[in-house]
Enzyme design. Structure first.
Site, PDB file in Angstrom:
ATOM      1  N   ARG A 107      39.296  -7.789  34.373  1.00 49.10           N
ATOM      2  CA  ARG A 107      39.730  -9.001  35.096  1.00 49.10           C
ATOM      3  C   ARG A 107      39.036  -8.955  36.450  1.00 49.10           C
ATOM      4  O   ARG A 107      39.207  -7.985  37.201  1.00 49.10           O
ATOM      5  CB  ARG A 107      41.252  -9.014  35.272  1.00 49.10           C
ATOM      6  CG  ARG A 107      41.690 -10.021  36.337  1.00 49.10           C
ATOM      7  CD  ARG A 107      43.173 -10.272  36.354  1.00 49.10           C
ATOM      8  NE  ARG A 107      43.595 -11.000  35.172  1.00 49.10           N
ATOM      9  CZ  ARG A 107      44.781 -11.585  35.050  1.00 49.10           C
ATOM     10  NH1 ARG A 107      45.669 -11.515  36.028  1.00 49.10           N
ATOM     11  NH2 ARG A 107      45.093 -12.234  33.951  1.00 49.10           N
ATOM     12  N   HIS A 134      39.613 -18.034  31.164  1.00 49.89           N
ATOM     13  CA  HIS A 134      40.684 -17.097  30.766  1.00 49.89           C
ATOM     14  C   HIS A 134      40.870 -17.196  29.250  1.00 49.89           C
ATOM     15  O   HIS A 134      41.886 -17.683  28.763  1.00 49.89           O
ATOM     16  CB  HIS A 134      41.969 -17.474  31.513  1.00 49.89           C
ATOM     17  CG  HIS A 134      43.028 -16.411  31.488  1.00 49.89           C
ATOM     18  ND1 HIS A 134      42.839 -15.147  30.943  1.00 49.89           N
ATOM     19  CD2 HIS A 134      44.317 -16.427  31.964  1.00 49.89           C
ATOM     20  CE1 HIS A 134      43.954 -14.451  31.083  1.00 49.89           C
ATOM     21  NE2 HIS A 134      44.853 -15.193  31.691  1.00 49.89           N
ATOM     22  N   GLN A 137      44.071 -15.873  27.164  1.00 48.06           N
ATOM     23  CA  GLN A 137      45.260 -16.721  27.316  1.00 48.06           C
ATOM     24  C   GLN A 137      45.259 -17.863  26.311  1.00 48.06           C
ATOM     25  O   GLN A 137      46.272 -18.156  25.667  1.00 48.06           O
ATOM     26  CB  GLN A 137      45.302 -17.294  28.743  1.00 48.06           C
ATOM     27  CG  GLN A 137      46.496 -18.191  28.988  1.00 48.06           C
ATOM     28  CD  GLN A 137      47.803 -17.428  28.963  1.00 48.06           C
ATOM     29  OE1 GLN A 137      47.936 -16.418  29.627  1.00 48.06           O
ATOM     30  NE2 GLN A 137      48.766 -17.899  28.193  1.00 48.06           N
ATOM     31  N   ASP A 225      49.347 -25.298  35.130  1.00 45.42           N
ATOM     32  CA  ASP A 225      49.128 -23.954  35.683  1.00 45.42           C
ATOM     33  C   ASP A 225      49.353 -24.054  37.188  1.00 45.42           C
ATOM     34  O   ASP A 225      49.478 -25.154  37.748  1.00 45.42           O
ATOM     35  CB  ASP A 225      47.697 -23.485  35.353  1.00 45.42           C
ATOM     36  CG  ASP A 225      47.405 -22.042  35.765  1.00 45.42           C
ATOM     37  OD1 ASP A 225      48.362 -21.290  36.060  1.00 45.42           O
ATOM     38  OD2 ASP A 225      46.212 -21.663  35.795  1.00 45.42           O
ATOM     39  N   CYS A 266      50.703 -20.691  31.442  1.00 39.94           N
ATOM     40  CA  CYS A 266      50.276 -19.300  31.191  1.00 39.94           C
ATOM     41  C   CYS A 266      51.091 -18.290  31.979  1.00 39.94           C
ATOM     42  O   CYS A 266      51.109 -17.115  31.628  1.00 39.94           O
ATOM     43  CB  CYS A 266      48.794 -19.147  31.496  1.00 39.94           C
ATOM     44  SG  CYS A 266      48.374 -19.376  33.244  1.00 39.94           S
ATOM     45  N   ARG A 294      50.293 -13.122  23.861  1.00 41.47           N
ATOM     46  CA  ARG A 294      49.155 -12.424  24.465  1.00 41.47           C
ATOM     47  C   ARG A 294      48.965 -11.078  23.767  1.00 41.47           C
ATOM     48  O   ARG A 294      47.844 -10.663  23.470  1.00 41.47           O
ATOM     49  CB  ARG A 294      49.406 -12.200  25.965  1.00 41.47           C
ATOM     50  CG  ARG A 294      49.426 -13.456  26.825  1.00 41.47           C
ATOM     51  CD  ARG A 294      48.066 -14.087  26.910  1.00 41.47           C
ATOM     52  NE  ARG A 294      47.062 -13.176  27.460  1.00 41.47           N
ATOM     53  CZ  ARG A 294      46.875 -12.933  28.768  1.00 41.47           C
ATOM     54  NH1 ARG A 294      47.620 -13.557  29.666  1.00 41.47           N
ATOM     55  NH2 ARG A 294      45.940 -12.088  29.169  1.00 41.47           N
TER      56      ARG A 294
HETATM   57  N1   CP Z   1      48.841 -15.317  32.273  1.00 40.05           N
HETATM   58  C1   CP Z   1      48.342 -14.192  32.817  1.00 40.05           C
HETATM   59  O1   CP Z   1      47.167 -13.829  32.624  1.00 40.05           O
HETATM   60  O2   CP Z   1      49.241 -13.467  33.534  1.00 40.05           O
HETATM   61  P1   CP Z   1      48.940 -12.192  34.452  1.00 40.05           P
HETATM   62  O3   CP Z   1      48.171 -12.689  35.664  1.00 40.05           O
HETATM   63  O4   CP Z   1      50.298 -11.675  34.799  1.00 40.05           O
HETATM   64  O5   CP Z   1      48.125 -11.209  33.670  1.00 40.05           O
HETATM   65  N1  NVA Z   2      44.702 -19.967  37.268  1.00 45.37           N
HETATM   66  C1  NVA Z   2      45.442 -18.741  37.519  1.00 45.37           C
HETATM   67  C2  NVA Z   2      45.802 -18.090  36.235  1.00 45.37           C
HETATM   68  C3  NVA Z   2      46.596 -16.824  36.374  1.00 45.37           C
HETATM   69  C4  NVA Z   2      46.888 -16.148  35.063  1.00 45.37           C
HETATM   70  C5  NVA Z   2      44.635 -17.827  38.419  1.00 45.37           C
HETATM   71  O1  NVA Z   2      43.423 -17.679  38.182  1.00 45.37           O
HETATM   72  O2  NVA Z   2      45.195 -17.286  39.353  1.00 45.37           O
END
Ligand code: CP
Ligand code: NVA
Length: 308
Positions: A107, A134, A137, A225, A266, A294
């Site tokens: 990530r 992502h 997700q 989101d 998400c 997930r």
């Molecule tokens: N939805 C998601 O990716 O959550 P986290 O940021 O908690 O991993």
């Molecule tokens: N759009 C959000 C998703 C988190 C899972 C971010 O990138 O922070």
């Protein structure tokens, strides 16, 4: 060796096989305690590195638990604590990690970091979120839709809010799984042109409708989101809130969707900003099924990457 970098870079038949495999693995675990290992142990003897340059709850825990259920072992690494965060190149980090582990999930911020990791690693690399996409997700989201309402192909999905990284993977999925996607949000926060072009090239152009009530008419699924993503500067918070307030998912907006429409987010959510608690905890919401899925979806993704 298969990298899982993005939904639009993965063959639709493979995406479908992963969703079906995830469903099968979920069913096989039905009712078993969380710590029980799966009957099959395809990751036995495998070591998986989980690298986080941004915070995470779901991605961190679901990957870690998923690997263990399949008999593998994990190393959870924070980017800031690695030499990566102190100037070692991504290419060298990829080459080194490939000598120790069988699979890398990362990530990160810039998509370029993910791409360089994949280019120089000799083991599969999975995208656990970048500023742009992502994909894990949205694999879980497609699985969740289908377990509630059957095939997603041909259904109407409406995204209300910021045209962000999670939206981008929805647009890729619209092209690959064949559903109709509508974006409703302010012009200033429109999605990237490239993701819209992908869906259009696949025969599923994204509809842009500025009026949220009109956009949601007849929706099978409504998604939103956070209004401020992890990579967005905090200084933009107030401006984003002002621009997005009219796109909040609340009971009034949901009343324009089909009576059996699902609601997804998400998570993490800012309750009563992008969606009200009434919707998040209401009859349309499947947000905790998404979170659970997930785990199952990523187990299928890891098996596909490793060919096990
Ligand atoms: N939805 C998601 O990716 O959550 P986290 O940021 O908690 O991993
Ligand atoms: N759009 C959000 C998703 C988190 C899972 C971010 O990138 O922070």
């Amino acid at each position: 060796m298969n990298h899982f970098l993005d939904i639009h870079k993965t063959d639709p038949a493979d995406l479908r096989a992963m969703i079906d495999a995830a469903r099968g693995m979920k069913d096989a675990r039905d009712g078993k305690p969380k710590g029980t290992r799966d009957a099959e142990q395809p990751l036995a003897g495998h070591m998986v590195a989980l690298i986080f340059e941004k915070p995470s709850t779901r991605t961190r825990v679901s990957f870690d638990v998923g690997v263990r259920q399949m008999g593998g072992e994990t190393l959870v690494l924070s980017g800031a604590d690695m030499q990566l965060g102190h100037g070692e190149t991504i290419a060298d980090t990829a080459r080194v990690l490939s000598r120790y582990v069988d699979l890398i999930m990362i990530r990160t911020f810039e998509e370029q970091t993910l791409l360089e990791m994949a280019e120089h690693a000799t083991v599969p690399v999975i995208n656990g979120l970048t500023n742009r996409t992502h994909p894990c997700q949205i694999m879980a989201d497609v699985m969740t839709y289908e377990e509630h309402h059957g095939p997603i192909a041909g259904k109407k999905v409406v995204w209300s809010g910021d045209g962000n990284n999670v939206f981008a993977s929805f647009a890729h999925a619209a092209g690959q799984f064949g559903f109709d996607l509508t974006f409703t949000g302010p012009e200033t926060l429109d999605p990237e042109r490239a993701v819209l072009d992908f869906a259009a090239a696949k025969g599923h152009p994204v509809t842009i409708e500025r009026n949220p009530q009109k956009a949601v008419e007849g929706a099978d699924l409504v998604v939103t989101d956070t209004w401020v993503s992890m990579h967005d500067p905090q200084s933009a918070r107030e401006r984003r809130h002002n621009q997005l307030r009219g796109y909040q998912v609340n009971d009034d907006l949901m009343s324009h969707a089909r009576p059996d429409a699902l609601f997804m987010h998400c998570l993490p959510a800012h309750r009563d900003d992008e969606a009200t608690s009434a919707v998040m905890d209401g009859p349309h919401s499947v947000i905790f099924d998404e979170a659970e899925n997930r785990l199952h979806a990523q187990k299928a993704i890891m098996r596909w990457c490793l060919g096990v």
